[in-house]
Design a protein around this motif. Structure first.
Motif, PDB file in Angstrom:
ATOM      1  N   GLN A  89       0.820  -1.216   0.000  1.00 39.40           N
ATOM      2  CA  GLN A  89       0.000   0.000   0.000  1.00 39.40           C
ATOM      3  C   GLN A  89       0.855   1.269   0.000  1.00 39.40           C
ATOM      4  O   GLN A  89       1.824   1.387   0.753  1.00 39.40           O
ATOM      5  CB  GLN A  89      -0.912   0.005   1.231  1.00 39.40           C
ATOM      6  N   ASP A  90       0.468   2.203  -0.873  1.00 41.75           N
ATOM      7  CA  ASP A  90       1.081   3.535  -0.944  1.00 41.75           C
ATOM      8  C   ASP A  90       2.552   3.515  -1.363  1.00 41.75           C
ATOM      9  O   ASP A  90       3.299   4.460  -1.067  1.00 41.75           O
ATOM     10  CB  ASP A  90       0.930   4.278   0.393  1.00 41.75           C
ATOM     11  N   THR A  91       2.967   2.450  -2.055  1.00 42.36           N
ATOM     12  CA  THR A  91       4.309   2.436  -2.634  1.00 42.36           C
ATOM     13  C   THR A  91       4.200   2.585  -4.149  1.00 42.36           C
ATOM     14  O   THR A  91       3.128   2.376  -4.745  1.00 42.36           O
ATOM     15  CB  THR A  91       5.046   1.117  -2.326  1.00 42.36           C
ATOM     16  N   GLU A  92       5.320   2.922  -4.785  1.00 43.43           N
ATOM     17  CA  GLU A  92       5.328   3.067  -6.234  1.00 43.43           C
ATOM     18  C   GLU A  92       4.963   1.752  -6.917  1.00 43.43           C
ATOM     19  O   GLU A  92       4.299   1.743  -7.961  1.00 43.43           O
ATOM     20  CB  GLU A  92       6.709   3.531  -6.706  1.00 43.43           C
ATOM     21  N   GLY A  93       5.382   0.644  -6.334  1.00 44.06           N
ATOM     22  CA  GLY A  93       5.080  -0.649  -6.922  1.00 44.06           C
ATOM     23  C   GLY A  93       3.598  -0.950  -7.003  1.00 44.06           C
ATOM     24  O   GLY A  93       3.152  -1.715  -7.863  1.00 44.06           O
ATOM     25  N   ALA A  94       2.818  -0.369  -6.112  1.00 41.24           N
ATOM     26  CA  ALA A  94       1.372  -0.614  -6.095  1.00 41.24           C
ATOM     27  C   ALA A  94       0.614   0.287  -7.063  1.00 41.24           C
ATOM     28  O   ALA A  94      -0.570   0.042  -7.330  1.00 41.24           O
ATOM     29  CB  ALA A  94       0.827  -0.417  -4.681  1.00 41.24           C
ATOM     30  N   GLU A  95       1.273   1.298  -7.599  1.00 39.06           N
ATOM     31  CA  GLU A  95       0.580   2.233  -8.485  1.00 39.06           C
ATOM     32  C   GLU A  95       0.258   1.588  -9.826  1.00 39.06           C
ATOM     33  O   GLU A  95       0.960   0.682 -10.292  1.00 39.06           O
ATOM     34  CB  GLU A  95       1.453   3.476  -8.718  1.00 39.06           C
ATOM     35  N   LEU A  96      -0.803   2.069 -10.453  1.00 39.72           N
ATOM     36  CA  LEU A  96      -1.113   1.632 -11.805  1.00 39.72           C
ATOM     37  C   LEU A  96       0.021   2.027 -12.743  1.00 39.72           C
ATOM     38  O   LEU A  96       0.704   3.035 -12.522  1.00 39.72           O
ATOM     39  CB  LEU A  96      -2.429   2.253 -12.273  1.00 39.72           C
ATOM     40  N   HIS A  97       0.229   1.219 -13.790  1.00 40.58           N
ATOM     41  CA  HIS A  97       1.302   1.483 -14.754  1.00 40.58           C
ATOM     42  C   HIS A  97       1.183   2.914 -15.274  1.00 40.58           C
ATOM     43  O   HIS A  97       0.087   3.370 -15.619  1.00 40.58           O
ATOM     44  CB  HIS A  97       1.198   0.489 -15.904  1.00 40.58           C
ATOM     45  N   PRO A  98       2.296   3.654 -15.334  1.00 37.28           N
ATOM     46  CA  PRO A  98       2.221   5.075 -15.696  1.00 37.28           C
ATOM     47  C   PRO A  98       1.694   5.341 -17.100  1.00 37.28           C
ATOM     48  O   PRO A  98       1.179   6.431 -17.367  1.00 37.28           O
ATOM     49  CB  PRO A  98       3.674   5.562 -15.549  1.00 37.28           C
ATOM     50  N   LEU A  99       1.812   4.378 -18.017  1.00 38.32           N
ATOM     51  CA  LEU A  99       1.330   4.594 -19.383  1.00 38.32           C
ATOM     52  C   LEU A  99      -0.137   4.196 -19.567  1.00 38.32           C
ATOM     53  O   LEU A  99      -0.712   4.441 -20.633  1.00 38.32           O
ATOM     54  CB  LEU A  99       2.202   3.822 -20.380  1.00 38.32           C
ATOM     55  N   LEU A 100      -0.730   3.601 -18.534  1.00 36.60           N
ATOM     56  CA  LEU A 100      -2.155   3.287 -18.592  1.00 36.60           C
ATOM     57  C   LEU A 100      -2.964   4.580 -18.525  1.00 36.60           C
ATOM     58  O   LEU A 100      -2.599   5.514 -17.805  1.00 36.60           O
ATOM     59  CB  LEU A 100      -2.519   2.376 -17.419  1.00 36.60           C
TER      60      LEU A 100
END
Length: 213
Positions: A89-100
């Motif tokens: 939770q709340d880490t960069e790894g959990a974020e949606l892919h930046p190009l989505l």
């Protein structure tokens, strides 16, 4: 007219190149997802996404059991693969892919927040004890048909599709918009067979666009 939604399953950084639990060719799902987002938006279809959202001490993590990643064991009395720490939770790894195409997503549903049990499906935890808000949201918006893409074919996509079918949804899986972990070489192929046998319809993106107009 049947209302549809595109469901993007766990297209998150940790499942893509360089991520903690990178799925081979996971990034290739993004272009297919974006093409479907555009296709759906021009037709008034909803776009929703699920996200793995684990606390740092999640019981599915190998680090919590002092075992090697991908070791088999049990969690909450269910068979469990112990994974590398991922989608915390709340880490960069959990974020949606930046190009989505994030801005086109109408709603996001978190799963896997209970440290005591894993949650592959976007609808339920693995023991079917607790539901996410996804089914309630879809029913509120009178959606009965789903188009599914995402990661990973042999885990979160498969169990999401099987649960959607059991809940009464019509489900279409875009196969080239999915990629698998494949701990065993045929896991993804078997997952597609299981989804089809349960009632899902499988398409490539090209087939979907051609047949659905």
């Amino acid at each position: 007219m049947t209302k549809r939604a595109l469901l993007l399953v766990d297209i998150q950084n940790d499942f893509c190149a360089g991520g903690a639990l990178a799925v081979p060719e996971g990034d290739s799902t993004v272009d297919v997802a974006n093409a479907l987002i555009d296709w759906c938006k021009t037709r008034g279809d909803a776009v929703v996404a699920s996200m793995d959202w684990h606390p740092a001490d999640h019981g599915s993590f190998a680090s919590q059991h002092n075992v090697e990643p991908y070791t088999q064991g049990r969690l909450d009395s269910l068979p469990q693969t112990f994974w590398p720490d991922h989608c915390v939770q709340d880490t960069e790894g959990a974020e949606l892919h930046p190009l989505l195409k994030h801005k086109a997503i109408d709603a996001v549903f978190h799963k896997g927040a209970n440290p005591q049990i894993d949650s592959y499906s976007a609808f339920f935890d693995n023991g079917h004890k607790q539901k996410t808000q996804l089914d309630e949201w879809l029913r509120h918006h009178e959606i009965s048909t789903l188009i599914v893409v995402g990661l990973a074919t042999d885990y979160c996509v498969k169990f999401t599709v099987l649960d959607a079918l059991s809940l009464g949804y019509s489900v279409n899986v875009i196969t080239d918009g999915c990629r698998g972990v494949n701990l065993n070489p045929q896991d993804s192929a078997q997952a597609f067979m299981n989804m089809s046998a349960a009632g899902a319809t499988l398409y490539t993106l090209a087939d979907w666009v051609e047949t659905q107009g």
